[in-house]
Design a protein around this motif. Structure first.
Motif, PDB file in Angstrom:
ATOM      1  N   ALA A   1       0.832  -1.206   0.000  1.00 29.93           N
ATOM      2  CA  ALA A   1       0.000   0.000   0.000  1.00 29.93           C
ATOM      3  C   ALA A   1       0.864   1.252   0.000  1.00 29.93           C
ATOM      4  O   ALA A   1       0.442   2.319  -0.448  1.00 29.93           O
ATOM      5  N   ARG A   2       2.110   1.118   0.492  1.00 32.09           N
ATOM      6  CA  ARG A   2       3.015   2.270   0.557  1.00 32.09           C
ATOM      7  C   ARG A   2       3.992   2.306  -0.613  1.00 32.09           C
ATOM      8  O   ARG A   2       4.475   3.378  -0.989  1.00 32.09           O
ATOM      9  N   ASP A   3       4.296   1.149  -1.201  1.00 33.98           N
ATOM     10  CA  ASP A   3       5.371   1.029  -2.197  1.00 33.98           C
ATOM     11  C   ASP A   3       4.773   0.567  -3.522  1.00 33.98           C
ATOM     12  O   ASP A   3       4.414  -0.598  -3.697  1.00 33.98           O
ATOM     13  N   ARG A   4       4.655   1.501  -4.480  1.00 37.27           N
ATOM     14  CA  ARG A   4       4.051   1.168  -5.774  1.00 37.27           C
ATOM     15  C   ARG A   4       4.871   0.137  -6.528  1.00 37.27           C
ATOM     16  O   ARG A   4       4.331  -0.768  -7.164  1.00 37.27           O
ATOM     17  N   HIS A   5       6.184   0.236  -6.467  1.00 37.99           N
ATOM     18  CA  HIS A   5       7.048  -0.706  -7.179  1.00 37.99           C
ATOM     19  C   HIS A   5       6.860  -2.127  -6.628  1.00 37.99           C
ATOM     20  O   HIS A   5       6.734  -3.092  -7.405  1.00 37.99           O
ATOM     21  N   LEU A   6       6.807  -2.247  -5.301  1.00 36.46           N
ATOM     22  CA  LEU A   6       6.596  -3.557  -4.687  1.00 36.46           C
ATOM     23  C   LEU A   6       5.217  -4.098  -5.061  1.00 36.46           C
ATOM     24  O   LEU A   6       5.055  -5.299  -5.313  1.00 36.46           O
ATOM     25  N   ARG A   7       4.225  -3.204  -5.123  1.00 39.59           N
ATOM     26  CA  ARG A   7       2.881  -3.638  -5.508  1.00 39.59           C
ATOM     27  C   ARG A   7       2.864  -4.210  -6.923  1.00 39.59           C
ATOM     28  O   ARG A   7       2.226  -5.227  -7.210  1.00 39.59           O
ATOM     29  N   GLN A   8       3.586  -3.568  -7.821  1.00 38.85           N
ATOM     30  CA  GLN A   8       3.626  -4.043  -9.203  1.00 38.85           C
ATOM     31  C   GLN A   8       4.294  -5.419  -9.307  1.00 38.85           C
ATOM     32  O   GLN A   8       3.878  -6.262 -10.111  1.00 38.85           O
ATOM     33  N   ILE A   9       5.307  -5.665  -8.463  1.00 41.79           N
ATOM     34  CA  ILE A   9       5.943  -6.987  -8.447  1.00 41.79           C
ATOM     35  C   ILE A   9       4.940  -8.042  -8.000  1.00 41.79           C
ATOM     36  O   ILE A   9       4.829  -9.123  -8.604  1.00 41.79           O
ATOM     37  N   VAL A  10       4.164  -7.728  -6.937  1.00 45.08           N
ATOM     38  CA  VAL A  10       3.162  -8.664  -6.431  1.00 45.08           C
ATOM     39  C   VAL A  10       2.077  -8.887  -7.478  1.00 45.08           C
ATOM     40  O   VAL A  10       1.627 -10.023  -7.693  1.00 45.08           O
ATOM     41  N   GLU A  11       1.658  -7.826  -8.152  1.00 44.09           N
ATOM     42  CA  GLU A  11       0.643  -7.966  -9.199  1.00 44.09           C
ATOM     43  C   GLU A  11       1.129  -8.916 -10.295  1.00 44.09           C
ATOM     44  O   GLU A  11       0.358  -9.760 -10.785  1.00 44.09           O
ATOM     45  N   PHE A  12       2.401  -8.787 -10.669  1.00 44.91           N
ATOM     46  CA  PHE A  12       2.960  -9.666 -11.706  1.00 44.91           C
ATOM     47  C   PHE A  12       2.949 -11.124 -11.236  1.00 44.91           C
ATOM     48  O   PHE A  12       2.547 -12.023 -11.979  1.00 44.91           O
ATOM     49  N   GLU A  13       3.353 -11.363  -9.978  1.00 43.28           N
ATOM     50  CA  GLU A  13       3.410 -12.729  -9.462  1.00 43.28           C
ATOM     51  C   GLU A  13       2.007 -13.337  -9.383  1.00 43.28           C
ATOM     52  O   GLU A  13       1.794 -14.492  -9.772  1.00 43.28           O
ATOM     53  N   LEU A  14       1.052 -12.565  -8.915  1.00 44.68           N
ATOM     54  CA  LEU A  14      -0.318 -13.075  -8.822  1.00 44.68           C
ATOM     55  C   LEU A  14      -0.921 -13.298 -10.200  1.00 44.68           C
ATOM     56  O   LEU A  14      -1.698 -14.245 -10.410  1.00 44.68           O
ATOM     57  N   SER A  15      -0.571 -12.447 -11.147  1.00 44.17           N
ATOM     58  CA  SER A  15      -1.070 -12.606 -12.514  1.00 44.17           C
ATOM     59  C   SER A  15      -0.559 -13.903 -13.124  1.00 44.17           C
ATOM     60  O   SER A  15      -1.272 -14.571 -13.889  1.00 44.17           O
ATOM     61  N   GLN A  16       0.689 -14.261 -12.788  1.00 44.78           N
ATOM     62  CA  GLN A  16       1.241 -15.518 -13.288  1.00 44.78           C
ATOM     63  C   GLN A  16       0.472 -16.712 -12.727  1.00 44.78           C
ATOM     64  O   GLN A  16       0.214 -17.687 -13.434  1.00 44.78           O
ATOM     65  N   ILE A  17       0.089 -16.624 -11.455  1.00 48.08           N
ATOM     66  CA  ILE A  17      -0.641 -17.727 -10.820  1.00 48.08           C
ATOM     67  C   ILE A  17      -2.055 -17.830 -11.384  1.00 48.08           C
ATOM     68  O   ILE A  17      -2.545 -18.919 -11.702  1.00 48.08           O
ATOM     69  N   ALA A  18      -2.739 -16.677 -11.515  1.00 51.61           N
ATOM     70  CA  ALA A  18      -4.136 -16.667 -11.950  1.00 51.61           C
ATOM     71  C   ALA A  18      -4.285 -16.708 -13.463  1.00 51.61           C
ATOM     72  O   ALA A  18      -5.402 -16.867 -13.963  1.00 51.61           O
ATOM     73  N   ARG A  19      -3.147 -16.531 -14.183  1.00 51.92           N
ATOM     74  CA  ARG A  19      -3.175 -16.471 -15.658  1.00 51.92           C
ATOM     75  C   ARG A  19      -4.130 -15.370 -16.129  1.00 51.92           C
ATOM     76  O   ARG A  19      -4.898 -15.527 -17.078  1.00 51.92           O
TER      77      ARG A  19
END
Length: 498
Positions: free
Chosen positions: A214-232
């Motif tokens: 919620a504080r770190d946009r760059h870290l959020r984007q990394i998490v979004e990428f990882e979750l996108s890989q899992i959820a396709r």
């Protein structure tokens, strides 16, 4: 991740409500039913519809799975119970047979995360946030009338009675005490989650710190990428934001409480936790305590001010209560007075009852007289009926005469209308004659004006003639007598009417 077309997302797979859930209940449980701050979506348990039993509840689920097996019997490295394996396998198989990725989510999966991974494989995502922020959320829900989350702390610890660490927490803090102070509940909350974190860390493929992203946009984007890989499917967490509600306790010695948490954290079994897991748990503890101490730094003074103000209000309330007690005494005095008056009124009531009996006897006597009067009235009524018949006959005769008079009146009205017409015609003729007379009058008046002008001319002519005769008279006396006669004649003419 539920929005992904490739997933079937099961919400809170170990939630106790699943034991009795019906379709109508499932339809009502969504983000609008409580202050969840969850994103807009369909009802939470929609995906469970294929498993609903006709009598209610989810096939294969037992309420004991919510808290009694929150931690596997035998410890965090033990296996799931056969009932849990059978139940979860149904969920996984249903999604897989539909060519979807089964997404199993539940806050009650932390303690059995290792067992779930061993039984079903897959990818494990460990979601967590700053524990003090989470505690504030629990307190905020409780202040809003929803104590459910605070109650889950006691239910989780007491449900794992065979776990040595959680049993030590229960005994030390007397977790079964319904009046347990909030600061003790907070310590149990933190230590329970730190223990669960030590279990879940090594089972996780991906750690998601929602406070951090919620504080770190760059870290959020990394998490979004990882979750996108899992959820396709592209996962968007850009709407995430921090919230903080309230903390419901104050301690006299923050240092002592911190040290208690520190010492209990050291008792968390570390023999089955990796060094990174130990470091993660230590960091989670430090971040929670740091946020709590930061909260105390900013709020202790203002809280003290408000405490004094509340004390003043309590003093005012105490004075009001004292006044209330005085009023209560006055009410009791008035009640006693009322009781005394009631006795007086009772005596009066007895007297009134006796008087009423006398009046009742008089009433009966009057009723007998009234009955006699009714008989006489009947006779009188018969006589009046005959008179009434005569009056009706006379009325009918009068009505006939009235009709005759109305006919005559109608004839008179006709004659009146004819007379009015004749008078109107005569009036019109007289108006014409009057207009002709007015014209003749005006003509006569013009003639009279002409005669008056002519008479004036004659007078002027006679005056001039008299002047001439006077001149002649002056010139001859013998003519004097003739002048005198002419003068008298002039006067006669001059005095004559026009």
């Amino acid at each position: 991740m539920r929005a992904s077309p490739s997933t079937t997302a099961y919400y809170e797979i170990f939630h106790e409500v699943l034991e009795t859930l019906t379709a109508s209940q499932a339809k009502q449980i969504d983000f609008t039913q409580w202050d969840s701050r969850h994103p807009v979506s369909s009802p939470y348990f929609l995906e469970f519809l294929p498993f609903l039993k006709s009598e209610g509840g989810i096939s294969g689920f037992s309420r004991s799975m919510a808290y009694e097996t929150f931690l596997p019997v035998g410890g965090p490295d033990a296996d799931l119970s056969p009932a849990e394996i059978s139940y979860v396998d149904r969920l996984v198989s249903a999604a897989s047979s539909n060519k979807k990725i089964p997404l199993l989510s539940c806050t009650r999966s932390l303690g059995r995360s290792r067992a779930l991974r061993r039984a079903f494989g897959g990818r494990t995502v460990f979601l967590h946030r700053n524990l003090f922020h989470q505690w504030a959320s629990y307190c905020g829900q409780a202040e809003g009338g929803n104590p459910f989350f605070l109650e889950t702390i006691r239910a989780t610890v007491t449900g794992a009675s065979d776990n040595p660490y959680l049993r030590s927490l229960a005994d030390w803090f007397d977790i079964k005490n319904p009046s347990l102070p909030p600061e003790d509940v907070f310590q149990v909350f933190v230590l329970l989650h730190l223990y669960l974190y030590s279990i879940a860390f090594d089972a996780a493929d991906l750690l998601v710190d929602f406070t951090a992203i919620a504080r770190d946009r760059h870290l959020r984007q990394i998490v979004e990428f990882e979750l996108s890989q899992i959820a396709r499917h592209d996962i968007d967490l850009s709407d995430i934001h921090q919230t903080f509600e309230i903390n419901n306790f104050v301690v006299e010695s923050p240092r002592a409480m911190r040290d208690t948490i520190e010492q209990f954290a050291k008792l968390i079994p570390a023999d089955t936790v990796s060094p990174k897991g130990v470091a993660f748990v230590d960091q989670a503890k430090n971040m929670a305590l740091m946020e709590w101490e930061r909260h105390e730094f900013f709020n202790r003074k203002s809280r003290s001010v408000w405490t004094h103000r509340i004390a003043a209000i309590d003093g005012q309330l105490s004075a009001q209560f004292t006044r209330g007690d005085a009023l209560q005494s006055e009410v009791e005095r008035l009640t006693l007075q009322y009781s005394n008056l009631s006795n007086v009124h009772l005596a009066e009531h007895t007297a009134h009852t006796e008087a009423l009996a006398v009046l009742s006897r008089e009433r009966d006597s009057l009723a007998e007289r009234l009955s006699a009067s009714d008989t006489a009235r009947g006779l009188h009524y018969a006589a009046n009926a005959e008179a009434l018949r005569r009056v009706i006959n006379e009325r009918n005769a009068c009505a006939a005469q009235t009709e005759t008079l109305e006919a005559a009146l109608h004839q008179v009205s006709v004659l009146h209308a004819e007379a009015v017409k004749r008078l109107t015609d005569q009036q019109s003729a007289l108006v014409v004659q009057l207009e002709a007379s007015e014209a003749a009058r005006m003509k006569l008046e013009a003639s009279m004006n002409a005669l008056s002008a002519e008479a004036k001319d004659l007078r002027d002519e006679l005056f001039n003639a008299r002047q001439k005769w006077l001149h002649r008279l002056v010139s001859g006396v013998p003519r004097l007598r003739l002048l005198s006669r002419l003068y008298r004649r002039f006067d006669e003419v001059n005095e004559a009417p026009d």
